[in-house]
Design a protein around this motif. Sequence first.
Motif, PDB file in Angstrom:
ATOM      1  N   LEU A 184       0.803  -1.226   0.000  1.00 45.33           N
ATOM      2  CA  LEU A 184       0.000   0.000   0.000  1.00 45.33           C
ATOM      3  C   LEU A 184       0.835   1.276   0.000  1.00 45.33           C
ATOM      4  O   LEU A 184       0.471   2.256  -0.635  1.00 45.33           O
ATOM      5  N   GLU A 185       1.930   1.276   0.732  1.00 40.81           N
ATOM      6  CA  GLU A 185       2.753   2.479   0.851  1.00 40.81           C
ATOM      7  C   GLU A 185       3.927   2.478  -0.126  1.00 40.81           C
ATOM      8  O   GLU A 185       4.595   3.491  -0.289  1.00 40.81           O
ATOM      9  N   LYS A 186       4.207   1.300  -0.699  1.00 33.47           N
ATOM     10  CA  LYS A 186       5.332   1.146  -1.653  1.00 33.47           C
ATOM     11  C   LYS A 186       6.650   1.549  -1.011  1.00 33.47           C
ATOM     12  O   LYS A 186       7.458   2.267  -1.583  1.00 33.47           O
ATOM     13  N   VAL A 187       6.875   1.077   0.204  1.00 35.15           N
ATOM     14  CA  VAL A 187       8.101   1.382   0.935  1.00 35.15           C
ATOM     15  C   VAL A 187       8.695   0.077   1.479  1.00 35.15           C
ATOM     16  O   VAL A 187       7.956  -0.864   1.781  1.00 35.15           O
ATOM     17  N   ASP A 188      10.010   0.015   1.552  1.00 35.31           N
ATOM     18  CA  ASP A 188      10.673  -1.161   2.104  1.00 35.31           C
ATOM     19  C   ASP A 188      10.491  -1.198   3.618  1.00 35.31           C
ATOM     20  O   ASP A 188      10.316  -0.161   4.264  1.00 35.31           O
ATOM     21  N   VAL A 189      10.566  -2.409   4.159  1.00 40.42           N
ATOM     22  CA  VAL A 189      10.341  -2.608   5.585  1.00 40.42           C
ATOM     23  C   VAL A 189      11.506  -3.389   6.196  1.00 40.42           C
ATOM     24  O   VAL A 189      11.954  -4.383   5.638  1.00 40.42           O
ATOM     25  N   CYS A 190      11.960  -2.922   7.338  1.00 44.09           N
ATOM     26  CA  CYS A 190      12.946  -3.641   8.144  1.00 44.09           C
ATOM     27  C   CYS A 190      12.173  -4.195   9.345  1.00 44.09           C
ATOM     28  O   CYS A 190      11.851  -3.451  10.264  1.00 44.09           O
ATOM     29  N   PRO A 191      11.821  -5.493   9.307  1.00 40.60           N
ATOM     30  CA  PRO A 191      10.988  -6.068  10.375  1.00 40.60           C
ATOM     31  C   PRO A 191      11.797  -6.800  11.430  1.00 40.60           C
ATOM     32  O   PRO A 191      12.906  -7.289  11.171  1.00 40.60           O
ATOM     33  N   GLY A 192      11.242  -6.882  12.619  1.00 46.94           N
ATOM     34  CA  GLY A 192      11.897  -7.641  13.664  1.00 46.94           C
ATOM     35  C   GLY A 192      10.954  -8.017  14.785  1.00 46.94           C
ATOM     36  O   GLY A 192       9.866  -7.453  14.912  1.00 46.94           O
ATOM     37  N   ILE A 193      11.389  -8.995  15.556  1.00 45.79           N
ATOM     38  CA  ILE A 193      10.659  -9.415  16.749  1.00 45.79           C
ATOM     39  C   ILE A 193      11.644  -9.369  17.914  1.00 45.79           C
ATOM     40  O   ILE A 193      12.754  -9.875  17.826  1.00 45.79           O
ATOM     41  N   ILE A 194      11.206  -8.725  18.996  1.00 46.79           N
ATOM     42  CA  ILE A 194      12.002  -8.668  20.212  1.00 46.79           C
ATOM     43  C   ILE A 194      11.367  -9.619  21.228  1.00 46.79           C
ATOM     44  O   ILE A 194      10.206  -9.435  21.608  1.00 46.79           O
TER      45      ILE A 194
END
Length: 141
Positions: free
Chosen positions: A101-111
């Motif tokens: 939807l935003e056309k942006v890259d994502v740096c995902p993580g779980i803490i």
Amino acid sequence: MGEPESLRAGKYFHKRVQSDWERTAKDGKVYPEHTISLVPNRSAHKKHARLDIFVDDTGDFVSVIEIKSTDWDEVKPENRRKLLGSHKRQVWRYIERYVDLEKVDVCPGIIYKSPPSTPGLREDIEEYLNEWGLQVVWYEE
């Protein structure tokens, strides 16, 4: 009757991590408890989600962080993969929203609060989530 101790401890851990992120973030804007819509605005059916930590304005990507107080040593071996899958799907719903939807890259993580002491379990968790592009952090290390 109040809430169970494990729920209280989990909420405290969430708040502690969010506070630490807000206090120490150098780049971008940190938004704890950030609510997003998971469907386009033109859709008649709205579905919302709450990100534990969202970091915006970091250049060409955003960061999506989920906080979990899961005690992996207490999860039955036969339920571990199912729980990992649930955590993965939750974060991937957020990733897809920003990519699609935003056309942006994502740096995902779980803490996670702390690594399990069960031999090999930490490696299994990290390998599974890393295969899905999710970074894993053990907060108390």
